[in-house]
Design a protein around this motif. Structure first.
Motif: not given
Length: 376
Positions: A87, A131, A133-134, A136-138, A140-141
């Motif tokens: 992150y 975890d 989806i969380q 993969l979204v991160a 992507f962003l």
């Protein structure tokens, strides 16, 4: 001489780069749970990471190298501890979009994408379904952020360039307006002042011989000066609407005062000449007649109007002393004839000179006629 002031380089607000450091609390908390030696090394490396992030966010110099170093530190943390350290990619991601060149942006983006792919590959089997989806979204962003920053900065740069271009256009417009006023003053007042000068000289000669004629000339001078004042007012208000017909009338007056016989031949056909073309040809006629009076030493002047195919033709001829090639070149460099050419360019017109020593001078103005289509 005009001077341009360089604008200071745009930089993101300092608070924008500082506020996100609050999220460093999570990796710091993880490091605080490690053994003392490992904790100290990890905190020291985190401090270096924070310094490089803030510095590279604020400064272009060394931004590429420092961004790669940040991703190297993230790689170390991710593979040394756990996946949550990825992150930290949110810190170098916007800086990648602020790189000074496309090449450096592409290289940095490739390193970032490789880091994310390797991280997912390494930890994928150990991720729980909640975890995925969380994560993969991160991911992507993180991948979208450099592109968004790049596009945003590009839009800002284009706006700045547009502002500079508008300022330059405004400056050039002011200069062009000054030149236009200079040309109009020359073309408008030059004719009138020449007429006043000729009539005053004539009145001076007639005072003793013919007082009544002298008085009439003085009255003409007064009328001409009033007309000059009216012309100045029209010029200032942008309402100068000289036409060929008007200028032929004025030409009769100034040529008669100079004892030059005027002959007018032909006329333009139908449809009527467009107002802007009529105005420009009128101003050109005025300048030409003024030159005949000042320079030609002629006894006769001929103004011809007509058409050749789809071209309007206006010619001014005299039987004066004429000019050789060198004199024509010097004359065409003057402000009056330069103004003629610039005016004619507006309507795609042109001017040419035909002259020789003791053969008189002929100036021809040619303007293409613009006809409306039947469908318009």
């Amino acid at each position: 001489m005009s001077t341009s002031v360089a604008r200071p380089a745009r930089r993101p607000p300092m608070v924008f780069s500082i506020v996100w450091l609050i999220y460093m609390a999570y990796p710091v908390q993880t490091l605080l749970q490690r053994p003392t030696g490992e904790m100290i090394a990890g905190l020291a490396l985190s401090a270096v990471f924070i310094f490089m992030y803030v510095y590279s966010f604020r400064n272009i110099r060394g931004r590429f190298e420092l961004t790669l170093a940040q991703m190297a530190i993230i790689t170390y943390f991710v593979f040394r501890y756990d996946i949550n350290f990825f992150y930290m990619c949110f810190y170098p991601a916007p800086i990648i979009g602020m790189m000074p060149s496309i090449r450096k942006t592409a290289v940095s983006y490739a390193f970032l994408a490789a880091l994310l792919v390797f991280t997912l590959t390494y930890y994928w089997s150990g991720l729980q379904e909640s975890d995925v989806i969380q994560v993969l979204v991160a991911v992507f962003l993180v991948l979208v952020m450099p592109v968004a920053f790049r596009l945003g900065r590009r839009a800002v740069e284009l706006r700045e360039k547009l502002d500079l271009a508008n300022e330059e256009i405004a400056r050039l417009s002011k200069n062009e307006e000054r030149q236009r006023i200079s040309r109009d003053l020359h073309d408008t007042l030059g004719h009138t002042l020449s007429l006043i000068t000729l009539k005053s000289e004539l009145a001076e000669k007639l005072i003793a011989k013919n007082p009544e004629r002298a008085a009439q000339e003085v009255r003409d001078i007064q009328a001409t000066s009033r007309a000059a004042l009216r012309q100045v007012r029209e010029l200032v208000s942008g309402m100068n609407t000289a036409t060929v017909e008007d200028e032929i009338t004025h030409a009769k007056q100034i040529l008669a005062a100079a004892n030059i016989k005027l002959e007018v031949r032909g006329r333009f056909g139908e449809p009527a000449v467009q107002p802007i073309v009529d105005n420009i040809l009128g101003m050109c006629l005025r300048e030409s007649v003024t030159n005949v009076v000042k320079h030609s030493r002629a006894s006769a002047c001929v103004v011809e109007r007509g058409e050749e195919g789809s071209t309007l033709m206006l010619a001014v001829s005299d039987n004066g002393r004429g000019m050789n090639a060198k004199q024509i070149e010097a004359l065409t460099g003057g402000s009056g004839l330069k103004g003629m050419r610039e005016r004619l360019k507006l309507v795609e017109g042109e001017v040419r000179f035909e002259s020789g020593a003791d053969e008189g001078t002929r100036v021809v103005f040619a303007v293409p006629r613009v006809s409306r289509s039947a469908s318009s």
